[in-house]
Design an enzyme around this catalytic site. Structure first.
Site, PDB file in Angstrom:
ATOM      1  CG  ASP A  18       3.687   7.144   4.988  1.00  0.00           C
ATOM      2  OD1 ASP A  18       4.057   5.924   5.109  1.00  0.00           O
ATOM      3  OD2 ASP A  18       3.031   7.279   4.003  1.00  0.00           O
ATOM      4  CE  LYS A  41      -1.858   2.064   1.589  1.00  0.00           C
ATOM      5  NZ  LYS A  41      -1.991   0.695   1.351  1.00  0.00           N
ATOM      6  CE1 TYR A  87       4.087  -1.417   4.272  1.00  0.00           C
ATOM      7  CE2 TYR A  87       5.930  -2.249   5.345  1.00  0.00           C
ATOM      8  CZ  TYR A  87       5.377  -2.024   4.471  1.00  0.00           C
ATOM      9  OH  TYR A  87       5.552  -2.741   3.167  1.00  0.00           O
TER      10      TYR A  87
HETATM   11  P1  KE4 Z   1       3.171   0.505  -1.228  1.00  0.00           P
HETATM   12  O1  KE4 Z   1       4.616   0.416  -1.223  1.00  0.00           O
HETATM   13  O2  KE4 Z   1       2.755  -0.787  -0.111  1.00  0.00           O
HETATM   14  O3  KE4 Z   1       2.569   0.964  -2.014  1.00  0.00           O
HETATM   15  O4  KE4 Z   1       3.020   1.519   0.155  1.00  0.00           O
HETATM   16  C1  KE4 Z   1       3.629   1.159   1.318  1.00  0.00           C
HETATM   17  C2  KE4 Z   1       2.921   2.116   2.431  1.00  0.00           C
HETATM   18  C3  KE4 Z   1       3.604   3.237   2.860  1.00  0.00           C
HETATM   19  N1  KE4 Z   1       2.922   3.933   4.000  1.00  0.00           N
HETATM   20  C4  KE4 Z   1       1.860   3.476   4.537  1.00  0.00           C
HETATM   21  C5  KE4 Z   1       1.292   4.391   5.419  1.00  0.00           C
HETATM   22  C6  KE4 Z   1       1.360   2.519   4.180  1.00  0.00           C
HETATM   23  O5  KE4 Z   1      -0.032   1.853   4.692  1.00  0.00           O
HETATM   24  C7  KE4 Z   1       1.768   1.721   3.198  1.00  0.00           C
HETATM   25  C8  KE4 Z   1       1.073   0.217   2.749  1.00  0.00           C
HETATM   26  N2  KE4 Z   1      -0.024  -0.100   3.169  1.00  0.00           N
HETATM   27  C9  KE4 Z   1      -0.239  -1.463   3.408  1.00  0.00           C
HETATM   28  C10 KE4 Z   1      -1.327  -1.945   4.167  1.00  0.00           C
HETATM   29  N3  KE4 Z   1      -1.117  -1.924   5.620  1.00  0.00           N
HETATM   30  C11 KE4 Z   1      -0.084  -2.152   2.107  1.00  0.00           C
HETATM   31  C12 KE4 Z   1      -0.536  -3.700   2.034  1.00  0.00           C
HETATM   32  C13 KE4 Z   1       0.366  -4.786   1.624  1.00  0.00           C
HETATM   33  O6  KE4 Z   1       1.556  -4.591   2.218  1.00  0.00           O
HETATM   34  O7  KE4 Z   1      -0.007  -5.440   0.869  1.00  0.00           O
END
Ligand code: KE4
Length: 429
Positions: A239, A267, A144
């Site tokens: 990523d 994060k 993701y």
């Molecule tokens: P954000 O746009 O949610 O800040 O980041 C996206 C993203 C990009 N790359 C990786 C490897 C990620 O894990 C994420 C976001 N992680 C999720 C947890 N699985 C965020 C939690 C959520 O979607 O509320």
């Protein structure tokens, strides 16, 4: 009834917010039940609106690696806030954190701040396309990279074809440029390169996957992806939104000694405030506006509060020589001790772990890709999740998430966690 206030708040929230939440995973749809509304967090704990406390294994999905409201970061944010919240102008502080990261992470010369991991990954792909003049990207099933259209793609039929939208609103025009491969399947990646010679701008990967549960790259997988990208003039994007500053200060590039062409962050670098970033060598980053032609922008990019929270968090980690050894040892202890308890209960499981990331898969011997992650017993995970929740342990509410260990966990929290696992009863019947 337990979770009484959360239940009432969830009912009200659903009138004003789609699904009652501002990010889907929080709604407990995969584990069932009422999402818990938290009202405060400190150190290793969160407290819900029914005044129940939980040992936190989400830590805001990674940012709270120091534990919640670390006093040094809290004071720094308070002092920064006195000077204003956001100016929309360049500030010395942005250069300070950019310099700090560039000087401490391998293989990057410049970094651009944005406000989320999605923005970071979306922008990195656009930059790769602008730099190479190519349209296609390779991503991996189960990885993701945020909710940008190019990433919301499910596997097309067979591996050598392009993807299909896996969300309404994503057009076929977008999906056709996203190619999918199975994580750890080098042959599929080689196939994609063969079928799309000269057309692939970037290959983007979570160097340790955390969005299908925790799944590790097999021996030399990342190094061989590096070689394939070099052979085909494709940029390798790590990523590191999850792994950045978590696996090591230099992230997965350092942990696996593999250089990426672009690295994305999120994060931890915001310490809990909204931040993302993408970084790379001058040759690529110089293509980004306003220096180059690839456009990318953001009202709150580099805002002082998020920069201050991030910089203080990173400095605390950098200056604490025992930091990674401590959180990695905590994670190893959890892995071994939970494993021993589940074995004693004759509950088949697999725990994948790297650094301070881990997750438990039930009724499966190994998980090295998304297909295998899907074969795990998620109904059993859901039972386990709610059992742990009732015992004051807050795991991610999905079998497809990784646990984020914080440095605030001490023996007391480990013991409380293991006591909860000991009470878990599951009949294999
Ligand atoms: P954000 O746009 O949610 O800040 O980041 C996206 C993203 C990009 N790359 C990786 C490897 C990620 O894990 C994420 C976001 N992680 C999720 C947890 N699985 C965020 C939690 C959520 O979607 O509320």
């Amino acid at each position: 009834m337990i979770y009484q206030r959360s239940s009432a708040l969830f009912s009200e929230a659903q009138h004003y917010i789609p699904g009652g939440v501002n990010s889907p995973v929080r709604a407990f749809k995969s584990v069932g039940g009422v999402p818990i509304f938290m009202k405060s967090a400190k150190g290793a704990y969160m407290t819900d609106e029914d005044d129940r406390t939980y040992v936190d294994y989400i830590n805001s999905w990674g940012p709270a690696i120091l534990g919640h409201t670390h006093p040094v970061v809290l004071q720094a944010i308070q002092q920064q806030a006195e000077k204003g919240f956001s100016y929309g102008t360049p500030t010395e502080l942005e250069t300070e954190i950019a310099k700090f990261i560039v000087e401490n992470v391998p293989n990057i010369d410049q970094i651009r701040m944005v406000s989320s991991g999605t923005e970071a990954c979306m922008s990195a792909v656009r930059l790769a396309r602008g730099f190479t003049g190519r349209d296609k990207i390779i991503k991996f099933e189960g990885c993701y990279h945020g909710h940008s259209d190019s990433f919301l793609i499910k596997a097309g039929s067979g591996a050598a074809t392009f993807g299909n939208p896996n969300s309404p609103g994503v057009t076929q025009g977008t999906a056709k440029d996203t190619l999918l491969a199975r994580y750890n399947d080098l042959e599929q990646v080689e196939d994609l390169f063969r079928h799309n010679e000269g057309e692939i701008a970037a290959l983007i990967i979570e160097p340790v996957a955390g969005n299908m549960g925790c799944v590790l790259p097999e021996q030399d997988f990342l190094r061989k992806l590096r070689e394939l990208c070099d052979q085909h003039g494709t940029l390798l994007i790590f990523d590191e939104v999850m792994t950045g500053f978590r696996l090591a200060f230099g992230g997965a590039q350092e942990a696996y000694n593999v250089k990426a062409d672009l690295v994305t962050y999120g994060k931890v670098i915001g310490g809990g405030l909204p931040v993302g970033a993408f970084a790379g060598r001058n040759e690529i980053m110089d293509h980004l506006a306003p220096k180059g032609a690839v456009y990318q922008a953001g009202t709150l990019s580099g805002n002082p509060l998020a920069m201050r929270a991030g910089l203080e968090t990173l400095k605390l980690i950098k200056n604490d020589t025992g930091f990674y050894e401590r959180i990695n040892r905590t994670t190893e202890t959890l892995d071994f001790e939970i494993g021993k308890i589940l074995n004693s209960k004759d509950i088949a499981h697999r725990i994948n772990r790297k650094g301070s990331m881990m997750s438990i898969f039930f009724h499966i011997a190994s998980v090295s890709n998304f297909d295998e992650a899907q074969q795990a017993n998620h109904a059993l995970f859901n039972n386990f999740f709610h059992h742990m929740l009732k015992n004051g342990i807050y795991l991610p509410p999905s079998g497809y998430e990784t646990y984020f260990i914080s440095d605030a966990l001490r023996d007391e929290e480990i013991d409380r966690t293991l006591d909860a696992v000991r009470k878990f009863e599951y009949s294999n019947k």
